[in-house]
Write a protein that holds these residues in place. Structure first.
Motif, PDB file in Angstrom:
ATOM      1  N   LEU A  87       0.740  -1.294   0.051  1.00  0.00           N
ATOM      2  CA  LEU A  87      -0.115  -0.051   0.168  1.00  0.00           C
ATOM      3  C   LEU A  87       0.709   1.284  -0.150  1.00  0.00           C
ATOM      4  O   LEU A  87       0.606   2.340  -0.826  1.00  0.00           O
ATOM      5  N   PHE A  88       1.934   1.130   1.047  1.00  0.00           N
ATOM      6  CA  PHE A  88       2.822   2.382   0.821  1.00  0.00           C
ATOM      7  C   PHE A  88       3.462   2.731  -0.584  1.00  0.00           C
ATOM      8  O   PHE A  88       3.390   3.848  -1.162  1.00  0.00           O
ATOM      9  N   PHE A  89       3.865   1.447  -1.274  1.00  0.00           N
ATOM     10  CA  PHE A  89       4.339   1.791  -2.568  1.00  0.00           C
ATOM     11  C   PHE A  89       3.295   2.330  -3.872  1.00  0.00           C
ATOM     12  O   PHE A  89       3.605   3.145  -4.516  1.00  0.00           O
ATOM     13  N   PHE A 104       2.321   5.802  -2.872  1.00  0.00           N
ATOM     14  CA  PHE A 104       3.553   6.675  -3.080  1.00  0.00           C
ATOM     15  C   PHE A 104       3.542   7.139  -4.574  1.00  0.00           C
ATOM     16  O   PHE A 104       3.887   8.255  -5.112  1.00  0.00           O
ATOM     17  N   LYS A 105       3.403   5.894  -5.718  1.00  0.00           N
ATOM     18  CA  LYS A 105       3.389   6.146  -6.969  1.00  0.00           C
ATOM     19  C   LYS A 105       2.309   7.011  -7.289  1.00  0.00           C
ATOM     20  O   LYS A 105       2.529   7.816  -8.155  1.00  0.00           O
ATOM     21  N   ALA A 110       1.446   8.379   1.196  1.00  0.00           N
ATOM     22  CA  ALA A 110       2.102   6.923   1.430  1.00  0.00           C
ATOM     23  C   ALA A 110       2.436   6.542   2.909  1.00  0.00           C
ATOM     24  O   ALA A 110       1.954   5.662   3.402  1.00  0.00           O
ATOM     25  N   THR A 111       2.900   7.503   3.517  1.00  0.00           N
ATOM     26  CA  THR A 111       3.737   7.293   4.964  1.00  0.00           C
ATOM     27  C   THR A 111       2.202   7.135   5.760  1.00  0.00           C
ATOM     28  O   THR A 111       2.071   6.334   6.597  1.00  0.00           O
ATOM     29  N   ASP A 135      12.171   8.422  -5.111  1.00  0.00           N
ATOM     30  CA  ASP A 135      11.317   7.275  -5.958  1.00  0.00           C
ATOM     31  C   ASP A 135      12.348   6.143  -5.966  1.00  0.00           C
ATOM     32  O   ASP A 135      11.794   5.063  -5.905  1.00  0.00           O
ATOM     33  N   THR A 136      13.602   6.471  -6.089  1.00  0.00           N
ATOM     34  CA  THR A 136      14.477   5.356  -6.409  1.00  0.00           C
ATOM     35  C   THR A 136      14.438   4.584  -4.795  1.00  0.00           C
ATOM     36  O   THR A 136      14.652   3.264  -4.555  1.00  0.00           O
ATOM     37  N   TRP A 137      14.498   5.059  -3.734  1.00  0.00           N
ATOM     38  CA  TRP A 137      14.291   4.518  -2.462  1.00  0.00           C
ATOM     39  C   TRP A 137      13.215   3.607  -2.233  1.00  0.00           C
ATOM     40  O   TRP A 137      13.326   2.658  -1.901  1.00  0.00           O
TER      41      TRP A 137
END
Length: 181
Positions: A12-14, A17-18, A25-26, A144-146
């Motif tokens: 769900l976070f991912f 976030f997107k 997301a947090t 985004d990479t993280w």
């Protein structure tokens, strides 16, 4: 089903976030973890200690992220969790003279004492290194990479490590036909 439940907050976070960014997301990760713990409590009547720790870490670091609007805190969360797990394994071994890996898996697998020791130190080292790797990625790459590393890199490395541990353990597992000879 348990695997899906375990990864429910990070998935769900991912996705959040997107779609809506790190702050949304947090908030979703905090809510999803609270729901996850509530579901486990209701279904099983108890929650594992490490799951309570995970809830505490996401609430503290996620809450700090939301209050300060600084994503640094949420990026530290996996590192803190990994280092807490490594510390718990080593403290259990050196201070309490207990092998928590053996305690966790001993009912399912019979291994010699030295193999349990290798597993304990392997897992503790893995968690310590994963904590360092997470913080390195968080500090050297964009958010985004993280986030992608957190989901795909972290889970990929965990999968490779688990397979390696399984191969190591298989050296000590006897075939049932050997026992009857």
């Amino acid at each position: 089903m348990k695997l899906l439940l375990d990864f429910f907050p990070i998935i769900l976070f991912f996705v959040t976030f997107k779609t809506w960014g790190i702050m949304a997301a947090t908030a979703v990760a905090i809510a999803a973890t609270v729901l996850q713990i509530g579901y486990m409590w209701r279904k099983n009547g108890f929650v594992e200690p490490m799951q309570w720790v995970s809830l505490g870490v996401i609430v503290v670091f996620g809450g700090a992220t939301l209050l300060t609007q600084d994503e640094t805190f949420i990026k530290w969360k996996p590192t803190v969790l990994y280092w807490l797990m490594a510390s718990a394994l080593w403290l259990g071994h050196y201070v309490f003279k207990r092998n928590f890996i053996e305690k966790l898996m001993g009912a399912q697998v019979s291994l010699p004492a030295h193999a349990w020791g290798v597993l304990l130190h392997s897992w503790a080292c893995f968690f310590a290194v994963m904590g360092c790797l997470n913080i390195w990625v968080a500090n050297h790459f964009d958010t985004d990479t993280w986030v992608s590393f957190k989901l795909f890199g972290g889970l990929g490395l965990m999968l490779v490590f688990v397979v390696a541990q399984g191969i190591y353990m298989s050296r000590f597992i006897k075939d049932k036909s050997e026992d009857s000879v």
